[in-house]
Design a protein around this motif. Structure first.
Motif, PDB file in Angstrom:
ATOM      1  N   ASP A   1      -4.965   1.815   9.986  1.00 57.76           N
ATOM      2  CA  ASP A   1      -4.886   1.250   8.634  1.00 57.76           C
ATOM      3  C   ASP A   1      -4.001   2.159   7.785  1.00 57.76           C
ATOM      4  OD1 ASP A   1      -5.336  -0.598   6.660  1.00 57.76           O
ATOM      5  OD2 ASP A   1      -7.300   0.158   6.084  1.00 57.76           O
ATOM      6  N   GLU A   2      -3.585   1.648   6.628  1.00 56.31           N
ATOM      7  CA  GLU A   2      -2.699   2.409   5.746  1.00 56.31           C
ATOM      8  C   GLU A   2      -3.299   2.589   4.366  1.00 56.31           C
ATOM      9  OE1 GLU A   2      -1.268   0.970   2.955  1.00 56.31           O
ATOM     10  OE2 GLU A   2      -1.970  -1.054   3.377  1.00 56.31           O
ATOM     11  N   ALA A   3      -2.732   3.551   3.644  1.00 56.59           N
ATOM     12  CA  ALA A   3      -3.080   3.780   2.243  1.00 56.59           C
ATOM     13  C   ALA A   3      -1.789   4.047   1.477  1.00 56.59           C
ATOM     14  CB  ALA A   3      -4.035   4.964   2.106  1.00 56.59           C
ATOM     15  N   GLY A   4      -1.683   3.480   0.274  1.00 59.10           N
ATOM     16  CA  GLY A   4      -0.515   3.752  -0.558  1.00 59.10           C
ATOM     17  C   GLY A   4       0.655   2.834  -0.310  1.00 59.10           C
ATOM     18  N   ARG A   5       0.394   1.590   0.037  1.00 60.62           N
ATOM     19  CA  ARG A   5       1.491   0.646   0.253  1.00 60.62           C
ATOM     20  C   ARG A   5       2.138   0.239  -1.075  1.00 60.62           C
ATOM     21  NH1 ARG A   5       3.366  -3.037   4.060  1.00 60.62           N
ATOM     22  NH2 ARG A   5       4.098  -5.028   3.220  1.00 60.62           N
ATOM     23  N   GLY A   6       1.353   0.056  -2.127  1.00 62.91           N
ATOM     24  CA  GLY A   6       1.856  -0.501  -3.376  1.00 62.91           C
ATOM     25  C   GLY A   6       2.325   0.467  -4.444  1.00 62.91           C
ATOM     26  N   PRO A   7       1.909   1.748  -4.438  1.00 59.85           N
ATOM     27  CA  PRO A   7       2.284   2.656  -5.530  1.00 59.85           C
ATOM     28  C   PRO A   7       3.785   2.915  -5.627  1.00 59.85           C
ATOM     29  CG  PRO A   7       0.419   3.519  -4.302  1.00 59.85           C
ATOM     30  CD  PRO A   7       0.950   2.359  -3.527  1.00 59.85           C
ATOM     31  N   VAL A   8       4.221   3.263  -6.822  1.00 62.95           N
ATOM     32  CA  VAL A   8       5.622   3.639  -7.049  1.00 62.95           C
ATOM     33  C   VAL A   8       5.813   5.140  -6.846  1.00 62.95           C
ATOM     34  CG1 VAL A   8       5.312   4.010  -9.535  1.00 62.95           C
ATOM     35  CG2 VAL A   8       7.563   3.364  -8.650  1.00 62.95           C
TER      36      VAL A   8
ATOM     37  N   PRO B   1       1.997   1.266 -10.424  1.00 60.29           N
ATOM     38  CA  PRO B   1       2.835   0.893 -11.581  1.00 60.29           C
ATOM     39  C   PRO B   1       2.057   0.576 -12.848  1.00 60.29           C
ATOM     40  CG  PRO B   1       3.652  -0.170  -9.605  1.00 60.29           C
ATOM     41  CD  PRO B   1       2.351   0.482  -9.224  1.00 60.29           C
ATOM     42  N   GLY B   2       0.833   0.072 -12.705  1.00 56.86           N
ATOM     43  CA  GLY B   2       0.059  -0.297 -13.883  1.00 56.86           C
ATOM     44  C   GLY B   2      -0.700   0.848 -14.526  1.00 56.86           C
ATOM     45  N   ASP B   3      -0.737   1.995 -13.897  1.00 57.23           N
ATOM     46  CA  ASP B   3      -1.467   3.154 -14.406  1.00 57.23           C
ATOM     47  C   ASP B   3      -0.709   3.726 -15.616  1.00 57.23           C
ATOM     48  OD1 ASP B   3      -2.521   5.719 -14.895  1.00 57.23           O
ATOM     49  OD2 ASP B   3      -3.119   5.954 -12.802  1.00 57.23           O
ATOM     50  N   PRO B   4      -1.349   3.840 -16.793  1.00 60.77           N
ATOM     51  CA  PRO B   4      -0.673   4.381 -17.983  1.00 60.77           C
ATOM     52  C   PRO B   4      -0.095   5.773 -17.753  1.00 60.77           C
ATOM     53  CG  PRO B   4      -2.745   3.342 -18.609  1.00 60.77           C
ATOM     54  CD  PRO B   4      -2.722   3.373 -17.112  1.00 60.77           C
ATOM     55  N   ALA B   5      -0.813   6.624 -17.013  1.00 59.12           N
ATOM     56  CA  ALA B   5      -0.317   7.981 -16.745  1.00 59.12           C
ATOM     57  C   ALA B   5       0.939   7.936 -15.883  1.00 59.12           C
ATOM     58  CB  ALA B   5      -1.404   8.806 -16.051  1.00 59.12           C
ATOM     59  N   THR B   6       0.978   7.004 -14.946  1.00 57.13           N
ATOM     60  CA  THR B   6       2.159   6.851 -14.086  1.00 57.13           C
ATOM     61  C   THR B   6       3.343   6.333 -14.893  1.00 57.13           C
ATOM     62  OG1 THR B   6       0.783   6.429 -12.133  1.00 57.13           O
ATOM     63  CG2 THR B   6       3.070   5.676 -12.044  1.00 57.13           C
ATOM     64  N   LYS B   7       3.093   5.356 -15.767  1.00 56.12           N
ATOM     65  CA  LYS B   7       4.155   4.835 -16.628  1.00 56.12           C
ATOM     66  C   LYS B   7       4.731   5.944 -17.496  1.00 56.12           C
ATOM     67  CE  LYS B   7       2.387   0.087 -17.115  1.00 56.12           C
ATOM     68  NZ  LYS B   7       1.865  -0.909 -18.085  1.00 56.12           N
ATOM     69  N   LYS B   8       3.870   6.751 -18.064  1.00 56.57           N
ATOM     70  CA  LYS B   8       4.301   7.852 -18.931  1.00 56.57           C
ATOM     71  C   LYS B   8       5.137   8.865 -18.141  1.00 56.57           C
ATOM     72  CE  LYS B   8       2.335  11.235 -22.194  1.00 56.57           C
ATOM     73  NZ  LYS B   8       2.748  12.515 -21.557  1.00 56.57           N
TER      74      LYS B   8
ATOM     75  N   VAL C   1       9.151   9.813  -6.558  1.00 53.65           N
ATOM     76  CA  VAL C   1       9.261   8.408  -6.973  1.00 53.65           C
ATOM     77  C   VAL C   1       9.949   7.563  -5.896  1.00 53.65           C
ATOM     78  CG1 VAL C   1      10.150   6.834  -8.741  1.00 53.65           C
ATOM     79  CG2 VAL C   1       9.380   9.141  -9.378  1.00 53.65           C
ATOM     80  N   ARG C   2       9.398   6.378  -5.658  1.00 51.88           N
ATOM     81  CA  ARG C   2      10.042   5.408  -4.774  1.00 51.88           C
ATOM     82  C   ARG C   2      11.059   4.635  -5.610  1.00 51.88           C
ATOM     83  NH1 ARG C   2       4.683   2.851  -1.711  1.00 51.88           N
ATOM     84  NH2 ARG C   2       3.685   4.854  -1.240  1.00 51.88           N
ATOM     85  N   PHE C   3      12.312   5.083  -5.552  1.00 54.99           N
ATOM     86  CA  PHE C   3      13.324   4.538  -6.460  1.00 54.99           C
ATOM     87  C   PHE C   3      13.718   3.107  -6.123  1.00 54.99           C
ATOM     88  CE2 PHE C   3      15.381   7.198  -3.237  1.00 54.99           C
ATOM     89  CZ  PHE C   3      16.260   6.302  -2.651  1.00 54.99           C
ATOM     90  N   SER C   4      13.277   2.584  -4.976  1.00 50.10           N
ATOM     91  CA  SER C   4      13.583   1.195  -4.635  1.00 50.10           C
ATOM     92  C   SER C   4      12.595   0.208  -5.257  1.00 50.10           C
ATOM     93  CB  SER C   4      13.576   1.013  -3.110  1.00 50.10           C
ATOM     94  OG  SER C   4      12.292   1.311  -2.575  1.00 50.10           O
ATOM     95  N   TRP C   5      11.501   0.709  -5.830  1.00 48.50           N
ATOM     96  CA  TRP C   5      10.505  -0.179  -6.463  1.00 48.50           C
ATOM     97  C   TRP C   5      11.092  -0.771  -7.744  1.00 48.50           C
ATOM     98  CZ3 TRP C   5       8.721   0.754  -2.110  1.00 48.50           C
ATOM     99  CH2 TRP C   5       7.428   0.458  -1.705  1.00 48.50           C
ATOM    100  N   SER C   6      10.737  -1.996  -8.035  1.00 47.50           N
ATOM    101  CA  SER C   6      11.292  -2.674  -9.215  1.00 47.50           C
ATOM    102  C   SER C   6      10.974  -1.910 -10.499  1.00 47.50           C
ATOM    103  CB  SER C   6      10.753  -4.106  -9.299  1.00 47.50           C
ATOM    104  OG  SER C   6       9.336  -4.112  -9.402  1.00 47.50           O
ATOM    105  N   THR C   7       9.797  -1.298 -10.560  1.00 46.82           N
ATOM    106  CA  THR C   7       9.424  -0.512 -11.741  1.00 46.82           C
ATOM    107  C   THR C   7      10.442   0.601 -11.992  1.00 46.82           C
ATOM    108  OG1 THR C   7       7.087  -0.915 -11.251  1.00 46.82           O
ATOM    109  CG2 THR C   7       7.583   0.859 -12.790  1.00 46.82           C
TER     110      THR C   7
ATOM    111  N   GLU D   1      18.131   1.137 -14.622  1.00 46.47           N
ATOM    112  CA  GLU D   1      19.137   0.251 -15.207  1.00 46.47           C
ATOM    113  C   GLU D   1      19.200   0.402 -16.728  1.00 46.47           C
ATOM    114  OE1 GLU D   1      18.066  -3.602 -13.883  1.00 46.47           O
ATOM    115  OE2 GLU D   1      18.720  -3.280 -11.810  1.00 46.47           O
ATOM    116  N   LYS D   2      18.062   0.729 -17.314  1.00 44.83           N
ATOM    117  CA  LYS D   2      17.984   0.837 -18.767  1.00 44.83           C
ATOM    118  C   LYS D   2      18.414   2.209 -19.281  1.00 44.83           C
ATOM    119  CE  LYS D   2      14.723   0.126 -22.598  1.00 44.83           C
ATOM    120  NZ  LYS D   2      13.321  -0.232 -22.958  1.00 44.83           N
ATOM    121  N   HIS D   3      18.089   3.273 -18.535  1.00 42.81           N
ATOM    122  CA  HIS D   3      18.279   4.621 -19.074  1.00 42.81           C
ATOM    123  C   HIS D   3      19.342   5.454 -18.362  1.00 42.81           C
ATOM    124  CE1 HIS D   3      14.796   4.204 -21.694  1.00 42.81           C
ATOM    125  NE2 HIS D   3      14.101   3.758 -20.672  1.00 42.81           N
TER     126      HIS D   3
END
Length: 305
Positions: free
Chosen positions: A34-41, A212-219, A235-241, A247-249
């Motif tokens: 099994d795996e862990a951490g498939r979705g995090p940025v 991506p939804g974690d406020p601390a991660t966003k910050k 950071v996984r720079f290929s993630w859309s987040t 692209e913005k900064h």
């Protein structure tokens, strides 16, 4: 298990295995993956495996392993110690760095996260077999359609009984054990990660869970983006987040060898002009170094002379 001793845990992928119980070399064994951490940025994705003799199956149920997502951190650590100290059980880990994940996503040939996951599971089976474990059955949580995944692995390992199932980490105790190993390793790797680019201590920045939804991660992402170099290796720079923030900064770059066929007619005209050189100063400055180094100019320039 202590990941601090592995220098490669900073930014590279690595593997970690327990010693093989002697009973696992002598008796037919079952194995869970099994795996862990498939979705995090942020942080690595970790694939974990656990194995034990088939005859130990009933005792395994009595240990009451559960899907790692339903357990607290303290419960997961306690269960891992149980696994690590059990004379009938062995475990293994493949820790896949954020850089490897992103670089895989950006390959010219299609290679997505599902393919990476399938190849990692295959690698774990191969490595456990190479260590002398007498494998008979393998159980996995699915990635993509279970039937196709199962057929793919069965083709590689025709002598093994492969079972791929949805919610396998809840259905099979040996997969639950693998899930616990993966999650404990992922949490520790994220906790001990050192931002070499920022020369900070491990997790002093408070990057949170990495989702991506974690406020601390966003910050963390907003505060650690460089306009030229992008993000730290965490950071996984290929993630859309991450891509949206870049692209913005980050500064824009126009590559001379970009695929012009897919560009708009106006962009094609401007890019082609900059590639071969133009009549005005701005276009001349953008001319490719290939032509500058060889003192080559557009035909119209020579005609003018």
């Amino acid at each position: 298990m202590d990941l601090k001793n592995s220098q490669s845990c900073i930014s590279e992928s690595y593997e970690l295995f327990s010693s093989v119980p002697e009973v696992a070399r002598e008796q037919p064994c079952i194995m869970g993956i099994d795996e862990a951490g498939r979705g995090p940025v942020l942080g690595p994705m970790v694939y974990g495996t656990c194995y034990c003799p088939v005859l130990y199956g009933e005792e395994l149920k009595d240990l009451k392993f559960a899907d790692s997502k339903t357990l607290t951190e303290a419960q997961r650590l306690s269960f891992f110690q149980t696994i690590d100290n059990n004379e009938h059980m062995g475990w293994g880990l493949e820790v896949i760095s954020p850089s490897l994940i992103s670089n895989s996503m950006f390959k010219r040939a299609k290679y997505n996260l599902n393919m990476l996951s399938h190849d990692t599971a295959k690698k774990l089976i191969e490595k456990v077999l190479a260590r002398g474990v007498k494998l008979e059955k393998v159980f996995l949580d699915t990635v993509g359609p279970p039937e196709k995944y199962q057929a793919k692995l069965s083709a590689f390992f025709p002598n093994l009984e492969i079972t791929v199932s949805k919610k396998a980490d809840s259905l099979f105790p040996i997969v639950s054990a693998a899930s616990i190993c993966a999650k404990v390793a992922r949490d520790q790797a994220l906790k001990e990660w050192v931002l070499e680019e920022a020369e900070s201590e491990a997790n002093d920045e408070g990057w949170g869970s990495g989702y991506p939804g974690d406020p601390a991660t966003k910050k963390f992402l907003k505060e650690h983006i460089d306009p030229v170099f992008g993000f730290p290796d965490l950071v996984r720079f290929s993630w859309s987040t991450a891509k949206e923030l870049m692209e913005k900064h980050c500064v824009k770059v126009l590559w001379d060898d970009e695929d012009l066929e897919e560009a708009s007619p106006r962009k094609r005209q401007r890019s082609i002009a900059s590639f071969f050189g133009g009549h005005d100063v701005q276009e001349s400055r953008q001319r490719s170094m290939f032509f500058k180094e060889r003192c080559l100019r557009p035909l119209s320039s020579w005609e003018a002379k």
